[in-house]
Design a protein around this motif. Structure first.
Motif, short mmCIF file in Angstrom:
data_model
loop_
_atom_site.label_atom_id
_atom_site.label_comp_id
_atom_site.label_asym_id
_atom_site.label_seq_id
_atom_site.Cartn_x
_atom_site.Cartn_y
_atom_site.Cartn_z
N VAL A 132 0.86 -1.18 0.00
CA VAL A 132 0.00 0.00 0.00
C VAL A 132 0.90 1.24 0.00
N ILE A 133 0.66 2.15 -0.92
CA ILE A 133 1.40 3.42 -0.99
C ILE A 133 0.41 4.56 -0.80
N PHE A 134 0.66 5.39 0.19
CA PHE A 134 -0.20 6.53 0.50
C PHE A 134 0.62 7.79 0.23
N VAL A 135 0.22 8.56 -0.78
CA VAL A 135 0.99 9.71 -1.23
C VAL A 135 0.46 11.00 -0.60
N GLU A 136 1.33 11.69 0.15
CA GLU A 136 1.01 13.06 0.56
C GLU A 136 1.40 13.95 -0.61
N ASP A 137 0.42 14.27 -1.42
CA ASP A 137 0.66 14.88 -2.72
C ASP A 137 0.55 16.40 -2.65
N HIS A 138 1.59 17.06 -3.13
CA HIS A 138 1.59 18.52 -3.21
C HIS A 138 1.72 18.98 -4.66
N ASN A 185 -4.49 14.37 -0.99
CA ASN A 185 -5.13 15.64 -1.35
C ASN A 185 -5.91 15.57 -2.66
N ASP A 186 -5.25 15.23 -3.75
CA ASP A 186 -5.88 15.27 -5.07
C ASP A 186 -6.04 13.85 -5.60
N GLY A 187 -7.22 13.29 -5.45
CA GLY A 187 -7.48 11.95 -5.95
C GLY A 187 -8.22 11.96 -7.27
N SER A 188 -7.98 12.99 -8.07
CA SER A 188 -8.73 13.15 -9.32
C SER A 188 -8.08 12.45 -10.50
N GLY A 189 -7.06 11.68 -10.27
CA GLY A 189 -6.35 11.02 -11.36
C GLY A 189 -7.06 9.76 -11.84
N PRO A 190 -6.32 8.79 -12.34
CA PRO A 190 -6.91 7.54 -12.82
C PRO A 190 -7.67 6.82 -11.70
N ASP A 191 -8.51 5.86 -12.08
CA ASP A 191 -9.33 5.16 -11.10
C ASP A 191 -8.49 4.48 -10.02
N TYR A 193 -5.82 5.54 -8.68
CA TYR A 193 -5.18 6.54 -7.81
C TYR A 193 -6.29 7.13 -6.93
N HIS A 194 -6.53 6.49 -5.80
CA HIS A 194 -7.73 6.73 -5.02
C HIS A 194 -7.63 8.00 -4.15
N PRO A 195 -8.74 8.71 -3.95
CA PRO A 195 -8.80 9.75 -2.92
C PRO A 195 -8.65 9.08 -1.55
N GLY A 196 -7.51 9.28 -0.92
CA GLY A 196 -7.14 8.48 0.23
C GLY A 196 -8.07 8.59 1.41
N PHE A 197 -8.54 9.80 1.70
CA PHE A 197 -9.36 9.96 2.89
C PHE A 197 -10.85 9.78 2.62
N GLU A 198 -11.16 9.26 1.43
CA GLU A 198 -12.47 8.65 1.22
C GLU A 198 -12.42 7.17 1.58
N LEU A 199 -11.23 6.58 1.44
CA LEU A 199 -11.07 5.16 1.79
C LEU A 199 -10.52 4.97 3.20
N THR A 200 -9.86 5.99 3.74
CA THR A 200 -9.12 5.83 5.00
C THR A 200 -9.53 6.88 6.02
N GLN A 201 -9.71 6.46 7.24
CA GLN A 201 -9.83 7.38 8.37
C GLN A 201 -8.64 7.15 9.28
N GLU A 202 -8.30 8.15 10.09
CA GLU A 202 -7.05 8.06 10.83
C GLU A 202 -7.18 8.65 12.23
N THR A 203 -6.09 8.52 12.98
CA THR A 203 -5.93 9.20 14.26
C THR A 203 -5.21 10.53 14.00
N PRO A 204 -5.11 11.40 15.01
CA PRO A 204 -4.21 12.56 14.86
C PRO A 204 -2.77 12.10 14.67
N TYR A 205 -1.89 13.06 14.34
CA TYR A 205 -0.48 12.70 14.14
C TYR A 205 0.49 13.70 14.78
N SER A 206 0.02 14.82 15.30
CA SER A 206 0.91 15.82 15.87
C SER A 206 1.05 15.64 17.38
N PHE A 207 1.61 14.51 17.79
CA PHE A 207 1.78 14.21 19.20
C PHE A 207 3.14 14.69 19.68
#
Length: 294
Positions: A132-138, A185-191, A193-207
């Motif tokens: 699984v690859i999760f891209v923080e895309d800028h 961020n931008d999941g508007s690419g090919p099918d 290349y999924h919009p990650g936070f439509e498929l994934t929920q998470e915890t906070p990360y700034s601990f």
């Protein structure tokens, strides 16, 4: 897949063993992580311009220093300034390319094309492995997707259709759909290349400390089927000492099981810094029912 836990490397590209990386989050690079047993990878994609001595962040053409300082902190930006002062300028005709950077490419940059070649070679050599690859895309989705396509990775991509049942791990292997790719961020690419936070929920990360860890909802939707457990101490310079505490078996397992109970979901992506410190693989084995809890 939603019933499976994967050991995941946060800022996977930021490795001390890789040339030019400051403020590394890991010791070994992507190939070392794969050999160790990491199967989830969080990577950050930016445009950069190769110059003598490193890579300059293309983002500086459009984002002012004040905004960057607010986002990354003055310490991080000051380090960037010191490194940038030693870099050359781009040669004539040199175009920007896609790099894996942690915010500022001057402080570390890996060619996305080179990184994806490592994943391609691994999938070719290991026909029963899933990644699984999760891209923080800028940068735009199509620019990231084009590098995946050029690397020859799309032959293995899994496309999840809304409302359809998730395949088991065995089904993904049988279908040879052994790569799931998501974008923050931008999941508007090919099918694929999924919009990650439509498929994934998470915890906070700034601990800021181990006492700060919580399981509360952060990004993602309540109905998102995958659950990402963010489990590291957030610092400008990630600390192996912190990892030795929070990646310790009982500490990490207690939090993973606690979040599983609180959120009612199996942690699927157990994301850590310094994957080789502590017991992330052992914890994932317990979550997957193939290891024994204390």
């Amino acid at each position: 897949l939603p019933e499976l836990a994967l050991a995941t490397a946060h800022n996977a590209m930021a490795a001390a063993s890789e040339r030019g990386w400051y403020f590394a989050s890991h010791t070994g690079g992507l190939a070392d992580q794969l050999a160790f047993g990491i199967r989830g990878f969080q990577i950050d994609a930016y445009f950069g311009v190769p110059v003598e001595g490193g890579v300059r962040t293309d983002r500086f053409h459009t984002v002012d220093r004040e905004t960057l300082a607010a986002e990354y902190g003055e310490e991080f930006l000051a380090a960037r300034d010191r490194v940038a002062a030693r870099l050359g300028v781009a040669g004539e005709g040199v175009a920007r390319a896609v790099y894996l950077c942690h915010g500022l490419c001057e402080l570390g940059a890996t060619s996305l094309a080179e990184a994806l070649a490592i994943f391609r070679d691994f999938l070719e050599r290991h026909p029963r492995e899933v990644i699984v690859i999760f891209v923080e895309d800028h940068i735009p989705a199509d620019d990231v997707a084009a590098v995946f396509e050029d690397a020859g990775l799309t032959r293995w991509t899994h496309t999840h259709r809304e409302g359809s049942a998730w395949p088991t791990l065995g089904e993904m292997i049988e279908r040879n759909e052994r790569l799931l790719v998501m974008a923050e961020n931008d999941g508007s690419g090919p099918d694929w290349y999924h919009p990650g936070f439509e498929l994934t929920q998470e915890t906070p990360y700034s601990f800021a400390s181990p006492a700060d860890f919580s399981c509360r909802a952060n990004r993602g939707l309540p109905e998102s089927p995958l659950f990402q457990l963010n489990h590291w101490i957030q610092k400008v310079k990630p600390s192996p000492g912190d990892a030795s505490v929070v990646n310790e078996f009982e500490f990490l397992l207690k939090r993973a099981l606690g979040c599983q109970t609180e959120r009612g979901m199996q942690p699927n992506l157990v994301a850590v810094n310094f994957y080789e410190i502590g017991h992330v693989l052992r914890v994932v084995d317990v979550l997957n029912g193939i290891g024994a809890a204390p």
